[in-house]
Structure formats: C-alpha cells, structure tokens
Design a protein around this motif. Structure first.
Motif, PDB file in Angstrom:
ATOM      1  N   SER A  47     -44.690 -34.542  64.434  1.00  0.00           N
ATOM      2  CA  SER A  47     -43.897 -34.356  63.118  1.00  0.00           C
ATOM      3  C   SER A  47     -43.508 -32.944  62.973  1.00  0.00           C
ATOM      4  O   SER A  47     -44.190 -31.870  63.503  1.00  0.00           O
ATOM      5  CB  SER A  47     -44.801 -34.726  62.021  1.00  0.00           C
ATOM      6  N   GLU A  48     -42.362 -32.911  62.518  1.00  0.00           N
ATOM      7  CA  GLU A  48     -41.740 -31.566  62.405  1.00  0.00           C
ATOM      8  C   GLU A  48     -42.192 -30.760  60.828  1.00  0.00           C
ATOM      9  O   GLU A  48     -41.684 -29.662  60.582  1.00  0.00           O
ATOM     10  CB  GLU A  48     -40.355 -31.603  62.672  1.00  0.00           C
ATOM     11  N   LYS A  49     -42.589 -31.795  60.243  1.00  0.00           N
ATOM     12  CA  LYS A  49     -43.119 -31.264  58.757  1.00  0.00           C
ATOM     13  C   LYS A  49     -44.291 -30.283  58.883  1.00  0.00           C
ATOM     14  O   LYS A  49     -45.161 -30.598  60.032  1.00  0.00           O
ATOM     15  CB  LYS A  49     -43.399 -32.412  57.937  1.00  0.00           C
ATOM     16  N   GLN A  50     -44.594 -29.415  57.876  1.00  0.00           N
ATOM     17  CA  GLN A  50     -45.780 -28.567  57.982  1.00  0.00           C
ATOM     18  C   GLN A  50     -46.657 -29.175  56.824  1.00  0.00           C
ATOM     19  O   GLN A  50     -47.664 -28.420  56.527  1.00  0.00           O
ATOM     20  CB  GLN A  50     -45.236 -27.156  57.673  1.00  0.00           C
ATOM     21  N   PHE A  51     -46.874 -30.418  56.863  1.00  0.00           N
ATOM     22  CA  PHE A  51     -47.808 -31.076  56.039  1.00  0.00           C
ATOM     23  C   PHE A  51     -48.122 -32.442  56.324  1.00  0.00           C
ATOM     24  O   PHE A  51     -47.376 -33.015  57.155  1.00  0.00           O
ATOM     25  CB  PHE A  51     -47.476 -31.041  54.467  1.00  0.00           C
ATOM     26  N   MET A  52     -49.111 -33.155  55.953  1.00  0.00           N
ATOM     27  CA  MET A  52     -49.072 -34.769  56.296  1.00  0.00           C
ATOM     28  C   MET A  52     -50.083 -35.154  55.104  1.00  0.00           C
ATOM     29  O   MET A  52     -50.610 -34.457  54.578  1.00  0.00           O
ATOM     30  CB  MET A  52     -49.491 -34.757  57.587  1.00  0.00           C
ATOM     31  N   GLN A  53     -49.783 -36.409  54.892  1.00  0.00           N
ATOM     32  CA  GLN A  53     -50.593 -37.314  54.190  1.00  0.00           C
ATOM     33  C   GLN A  53     -51.996 -37.647  54.951  1.00  0.00           C
ATOM     34  O   GLN A  53     -52.089 -38.103  55.978  1.00  0.00           O
ATOM     35  CB  GLN A  53     -49.795 -38.446  53.776  1.00  0.00           C
ATOM     36  N   ASN A  54     -53.041 -37.766  54.314  1.00  0.00           N
ATOM     37  CA  ASN A  54     -54.181 -38.274  54.568  1.00  0.00           C
ATOM     38  C   ASN A  54     -54.610 -39.367  53.730  1.00  0.00           C
ATOM     39  O   ASN A  54     -54.698 -39.143  52.617  1.00  0.00           O
ATOM     40  CB  ASN A  54     -55.315 -36.948  54.361  1.00  0.00           C
ATOM     41  N   PHE A  55     -54.898 -40.642  54.381  1.00  0.00           N
ATOM     42  CA  PHE A  55     -55.401 -41.617  53.618  1.00  0.00           C
ATOM     43  C   PHE A  55     -56.807 -42.044  53.904  1.00  0.00           C
ATOM     44  O   PHE A  55     -57.103 -42.245  54.949  1.00  0.00           O
ATOM     45  CB  PHE A  55     -54.503 -42.870  53.732  1.00  0.00           C
ATOM     46  N   ARG A  56     -57.471 -42.151  52.836  1.00  0.00           N
ATOM     47  CA  ARG A  56     -59.060 -42.658  53.058  1.00  0.00           C
ATOM     48  C   ARG A  56     -59.069 -44.344  53.659  1.00  0.00           C
ATOM     49  O   ARG A  56     -58.331 -44.991  52.965  1.00  0.00           O
ATOM     50  CB  ARG A  56     -59.725 -42.503  51.875  1.00  0.00           C
ATOM     51  N   VAL A  57     -59.732 -44.629  54.573  1.00  0.00           N
ATOM     52  CA  VAL A  57     -59.670 -46.096  54.990  1.00  0.00           C
ATOM     53  C   VAL A  57     -61.185 -46.551  55.255  1.00  0.00           C
ATOM     54  O   VAL A  57     -61.878 -45.654  55.421  1.00  0.00           O
ATOM     55  CB  VAL A  57     -58.805 -46.271  56.110  1.00  0.00           C
ATOM     56  N   ASP A  58     -61.296 -47.882  55.130  1.00  0.00           N
ATOM     57  CA  ASP A  58     -62.648 -48.226  55.480  1.00  0.00           C
ATOM     58  C   ASP A  58     -63.240 -48.477  56.801  1.00  0.00           C
ATOM     59  O   ASP A  58     -64.302 -48.409  57.070  1.00  0.00           O
ATOM     60  CB  ASP A  58     -62.810 -49.459  54.403  1.00  0.00           C
ATOM     61  N   ASP A  59     -62.166 -49.242  57.566  1.00  0.00           N
ATOM     62  CA  ASP A  59     -62.546 -49.384  59.076  1.00  0.00           C
ATOM     63  C   ASP A  59     -61.363 -48.834  59.943  1.00  0.00           C
ATOM     64  O   ASP A  59     -60.800 -49.517  60.132  1.00  0.00           O
ATOM     65  CB  ASP A  59     -62.913 -51.101  58.926  1.00  0.00           C
ATOM     66  N   LEU A  60     -61.689 -47.721  60.169  1.00  0.00           N
ATOM     67  CA  LEU A  60     -60.608 -47.188  61.001  1.00  0.00           C
ATOM     68  C   LEU A  60     -60.408 -47.780  62.485  1.00  0.00           C
ATOM     69  O   LEU A  60     -59.075 -48.112  62.588  1.00  0.00           O
ATOM     70  CB  LEU A  60     -60.830 -45.519  61.286  1.00  0.00           C
ATOM     71  N   GLU A  61     -61.376 -48.086  62.980  1.00  0.00           N
ATOM     72  CA  GLU A  61     -60.996 -48.931  64.251  1.00  0.00           C
ATOM     73  C   GLU A  61     -60.266 -50.306  64.242  1.00  0.00           C
ATOM     74  O   GLU A  61     -59.141 -50.617  64.869  1.00  0.00           O
ATOM     75  CB  GLU A  61     -62.238 -49.170  65.002  1.00  0.00           C
TER      76      GLU A  61
END
Length: 108
Positions: A47-61
């Motif tokens: 991404s060219e942005k200098q930030f990102m969203q972070n989401f909590r998830v239950d079962d990443l795989e």
C-alpha cells in the motif's frame, strides 16, 4: 515519539506504543494496540498509505483461506508470535489490512 504521547496525552506507553484494555461481550479481557511507525517504514507496503487498519479475528487461518478462495489478495505469509497470529490482505483499492488473532493474556 512514543514518549510524547505519554507526556502530553497521558497514554501509558512502552517502546511499541500503548495498549488499551476493554471487555468483550462475554466479559473477557481484550486489548487494542496503538503503535506509531517511523516515516521510512516499509511495513505498510505494498500500500502507498502510511497507515493501515487492523482487525481482530477469531480464526485467522480459516479466514485467510476463505478470503483467498474469494479472490482477495493475501500479502505475505501468516506470522505467529507469543501474542497472536497476523495476516495481511489488500482491499479492492490496494490498501493493506492487517488481520490479528490475538492472545490477550500475553499483554497482562
């Protein structure tokens, strides 16, 4: 930079930023992490942005497999640490999104 937020805004900070504690709907302790990055970081690429969203998830795989099956771009490989698992995807505009399956007890 992190110390500035502690001094002027009263955030309890360490070298990684600040951890905010809250309870989920079942009353479990959960955390949200705020972390600043240096101007020259490559963490947000591609991404060219200098930030990102972070989401909590239950079962990443399971989620990464589902997203891959749907044609979503997966960035790199899932990474596992003592405080959780991380994976990254790109949204339809090319913005990097971090997915985190946390182990909240690691922060206590």
């Amino acid at each position: 930079m992190v110390a500035w937020y502690g001094k002027h805004l009263g955030l309890k900070t360490d070298q990684y930023g600040s951890t905010f504690w809250w309870k989920d709907k079942e009353g479990n302790d959960c955390s949200t992490q705020w972390s600043p990055f240096a101007d020259d970081t490559a963490y947000f690429a591609p991404s060219e942005k200098q930030f990102m969203q972070n989401f909590r998830v239950d079962d990443l795989e399971k989620l990464l497999q589902k997203l891959s099956d749907e044609g979503v771009t997966i960035v790199g490989d899932m990474e596992t640490y003592e405080y959780g698992k991380f994976g990254w995807i790109l949204d339809s505009e090319g913005n990097k999104i971090e997915l985190w399956e946390p182990i909240d007890t690691a922060f206590q």
